[in-house]
Design a protein around this motif. Sequence first.
Motif, PDB file in Angstrom:
ATOM      1  N   LYS A 105       0.832  -1.196   0.000  1.00 45.47           N
ATOM      2  CA  LYS A 105       0.000   0.000   0.000  1.00 45.47           C
ATOM      3  C   LYS A 105       0.873   1.254   0.000  1.00 45.47           C
ATOM      4  CE  LYS A 105      -3.527  -0.167   2.694  1.00 45.47           C
ATOM      5  NZ  LYS A 105      -4.313  -0.189   3.950  1.00 45.47           N
ATOM      6  N   THR A 106       0.536   2.220  -0.841  1.00 41.58           N
ATOM      7  CA  THR A 106       1.296   3.467  -0.906  1.00 41.58           C
ATOM      8  C   THR A 106       0.845   4.410   0.206  1.00 41.58           C
ATOM      9  OG1 THR A 106      -0.283   4.594  -2.361  1.00 41.58           O
ATOM     10  CG2 THR A 106       1.440   3.238  -3.412  1.00 41.58           C
ATOM     11  N   GLU A 107       1.647   5.440   0.437  1.00 40.27           N
ATOM     12  CA  GLU A 107       1.291   6.427   1.457  1.00 40.27           C
ATOM     13  C   GLU A 107       0.010   7.161   1.075  1.00 40.27           C
ATOM     14  OE1 GLU A 107       3.445   9.905   4.119  1.00 40.27           O
ATOM     15  OE2 GLU A 107       4.599   8.677   2.724  1.00 40.27           O
ATOM     16  N   GLU A 108      -0.166   7.431  -0.215  1.00 41.35           N
ATOM     17  CA  GLU A 108      -1.379   8.099  -0.678  1.00 41.35           C
ATOM     18  C   GLU A 108      -2.613   7.230  -0.413  1.00 41.35           C
ATOM     19  OE1 GLU A 108      -1.336   9.021  -4.811  1.00 41.35           O
ATOM     20  OE2 GLU A 108      -3.192  10.177  -4.746  1.00 41.35           O
ATOM     21  N   GLN A 109      -2.496   5.940  -0.703  1.00 43.40           N
ATOM     22  CA  GLN A 109      -3.619   5.036  -0.446  1.00 43.40           C
ATOM     23  C   GLN A 109      -3.929   4.949   1.045  1.00 43.40           C
ATOM     24  OE1 GLN A 109      -1.844   1.626  -2.378  1.00 43.40           O
ATOM     25  NE2 GLN A 109      -3.241   1.750  -4.130  1.00 43.40           N
ATOM     26  N   SER A 110      -2.891   4.880   1.852  1.00 42.42           N
ATOM     27  CA  SER A 110      -3.081   4.809   3.298  1.00 42.42           C
ATOM     28  C   SER A 110      -3.736   6.080   3.827  1.00 42.42           C
ATOM     29  CB  SER A 110      -1.739   4.591   3.994  1.00 42.42           C
ATOM     30  OG  SER A 110      -1.898   4.507   5.389  1.00 42.42           O
ATOM     31  N   THR A 111      -3.313   7.233   3.321  1.00 43.34           N
ATOM     32  CA  THR A 111      -3.897   8.504   3.744  1.00 43.34           C
ATOM     33  C   THR A 111      -5.367   8.578   3.381  1.00 43.34           C
ATOM     34  OG1 THR A 111      -1.766   9.639   3.533  1.00 43.34           O
ATOM     35  CG2 THR A 111      -3.742  11.005   3.489  1.00 43.34           C
ATOM     36  N   GLN A 112      -5.713   8.123   2.171  1.00 35.49           N
ATOM     37  CA  GLN A 112      -7.101   8.137   1.724  1.00 35.49           C
ATOM     38  C   GLN A 112      -7.954   7.213   2.589  1.00 35.49           C
ATOM     39  OE1 GLN A 112      -8.731   9.982  -0.395  1.00 35.49           O
ATOM     40  NE2 GLN A 112     -10.668   8.871  -0.126  1.00 35.49           N
ATOM     41  N   GLU A 113      -7.430   6.039   2.873  1.00 34.23           N
ATOM     42  CA  GLU A 113      -8.159   5.086   3.710  1.00 34.23           C
ATOM     43  C   GLU A 113      -8.364   5.644   5.115  1.00 34.23           C
ATOM     44  OE1 GLU A 113      -6.792   0.976   5.636  1.00 34.23           O
ATOM     45  OE2 GLU A 113      -7.124   0.814   3.465  1.00 34.23           O
ATOM     46  N   ASN A 114      -7.330   6.259   5.670  1.00 30.96           N
ATOM     47  CA  ASN A 114      -7.437   6.850   7.005  1.00 30.96           C
ATOM     48  C   ASN A 114      -8.449   7.984   7.037  1.00 30.96           C
ATOM     49  OD1 ASN A 114      -5.596   5.154   8.253  1.00 30.96           O
ATOM     50  ND2 ASN A 114      -3.852   6.486   7.853  1.00 30.96           N
ATOM     51  N   ALA A 115      -8.494   8.777   5.962  1.00 28.33           N
ATOM     52  CA  ALA A 115      -9.450   9.883   5.890  1.00 28.33           C
ATOM     53  C   ALA A 115     -10.886   9.357   5.865  1.00 28.33           C
ATOM     54  CB  ALA A 115      -9.176  10.737   4.654  1.00 28.33           C
ATOM     55  N   GLU A 116     -11.111   8.290   5.109  1.00 26.11           N
ATOM     56  CA  GLU A 116     -12.442   7.694   5.049  1.00 26.11           C
ATOM     57  C   GLU A 116     -12.849   7.123   6.402  1.00 26.11           C
ATOM     58  OE1 GLU A 116     -12.127   4.864   1.914  1.00 26.11           O
ATOM     59  OE2 GLU A 116     -12.110   6.379   0.317  1.00 26.11           O
ATOM     60  N   GLU A 117     -11.916   6.456   7.075  1.00 27.42           N
ATOM     61  CA  GLU A 117     -12.211   5.888   8.384  1.00 27.42           C
ATOM     62  C   GLU A 117     -12.471   6.988   9.414  1.00 27.42           C
ATOM     63  OE1 GLU A 117      -9.699   1.688   8.239  1.00 27.42           O
ATOM     64  OE2 GLU A 117      -8.781   3.470   9.110  1.00 27.42           O
ATOM     65  N   PHE A 118     -11.727   8.093   9.304  1.00 29.41           N
ATOM     66  CA  PHE A 118     -11.929   9.209  10.217  1.00 29.41           C
ATOM     67  C   PHE A 118     -13.315   9.814  10.032  1.00 29.41           C
ATOM     68  CE2 PHE A 118     -11.150  13.768  11.375  1.00 29.41           C
ATOM     69  CZ  PHE A 118     -10.904  13.564  12.719  1.00 29.41           C
TER      70      PHE A 118
END
Length: 367
Positions: A105-118
């Motif tokens: 997983k890339t940092e961009e993908q991780s950031t997007q996933e974290n934003a959705e979870e937040f």
Amino acid sequence: MPRRTATMLASTLVLIALLCAGVLIKVPYSEMSPGPTVNTLGDARGEPVLQISGRKTYPASGHLNMTTVRVTGADYRMNIVEAVYGWLAHDSVVVPHDTLYPDGKTEEQSTQENAEEFSQSQESAKVAALKELDIPVSTQVVVSTVVKDSPSEDKLHAGDVIKAVDGTAVKEPGDVAKLVTEHKPGEDVTFTIVPADEAAAAEKAGRAPEGDEKITITTAKAPAAEEGGKDRAIVGIKAGTDHTFPFEIDVKLADVGGPSAGLMFSLGIIDKLTPGDLTGGKFVAGTGTIDDAGTVGPIGGINMKLVGARDAGARYFLTPDDNCASAAADTPDGLTLVRVKTIADATKSLEQIKAGKTAGLPSCSTG
């Protein structure tokens, strides 16, 4: 050259070589360390973290701090020296890189996933808080996503309210898949929906949505790679829930991701909507996911959050039940762990802390 001098020179050169190797050789590890804590009752970057309009609110003192963890980026590669230092340090932890960024997983993908979870954690926090206060919240099943090139593309859209499938009322997201899979691939299924635009307009105007539509979709066969996909019918959507709140609640907090602040957001909302203080002016921090029913779930990086909370001045830490053993094994001095399973547990414990009756607080143990 004297033997002693030669030996010292050789040793020095070996040491230099080892240090160079330690700096140059990369290892597949990442680092976690304590991140900032934020008081959900206070301000962040000059504005209140929790903003409520359309309902009477009350001033709240004390702290109900959410906690965070810093992690190294997906592209960062730690060297041996940094890894050893991290393993020895008390205020950081070194973990395999794949623990934080699985499956490449890339940092961009991780950031997007974290934003959705937040974002989802904020919604659940609002629902749980209002339910705890017996304030009604209406919930409806909606289309969360539509898969590209699926049978539903251009027929259903994200935000459409799903009222029924084949005439059977839908009450939970799981009902949609259950009703669709009663068909064989290639058969038609009929959705009764309220289009997303109408649903949004009705919510804004404070009225019931109008104009149900019936949409017929021909099912397709699930990809064989999916579990049970051989002969399973699908339409290519993911169903979720959407809530209509009786007044506006906004969470204003940037640069934070993941679901772990849910519990503390809920408690902050409850404190602002009720007279008096939940904490009695005490400094309480905590963590934990929360669902619509108010159940508190475990999170990652618990030990780093404990360090961050204690460094910020917290005296009590609301700890998800499933994180208790790990937290109890390495608790910073001066921090009292309080075990919580539900939001009701948390509010009851806060009442005890406020009253100074801390001897009976539910505690964490390593067993």
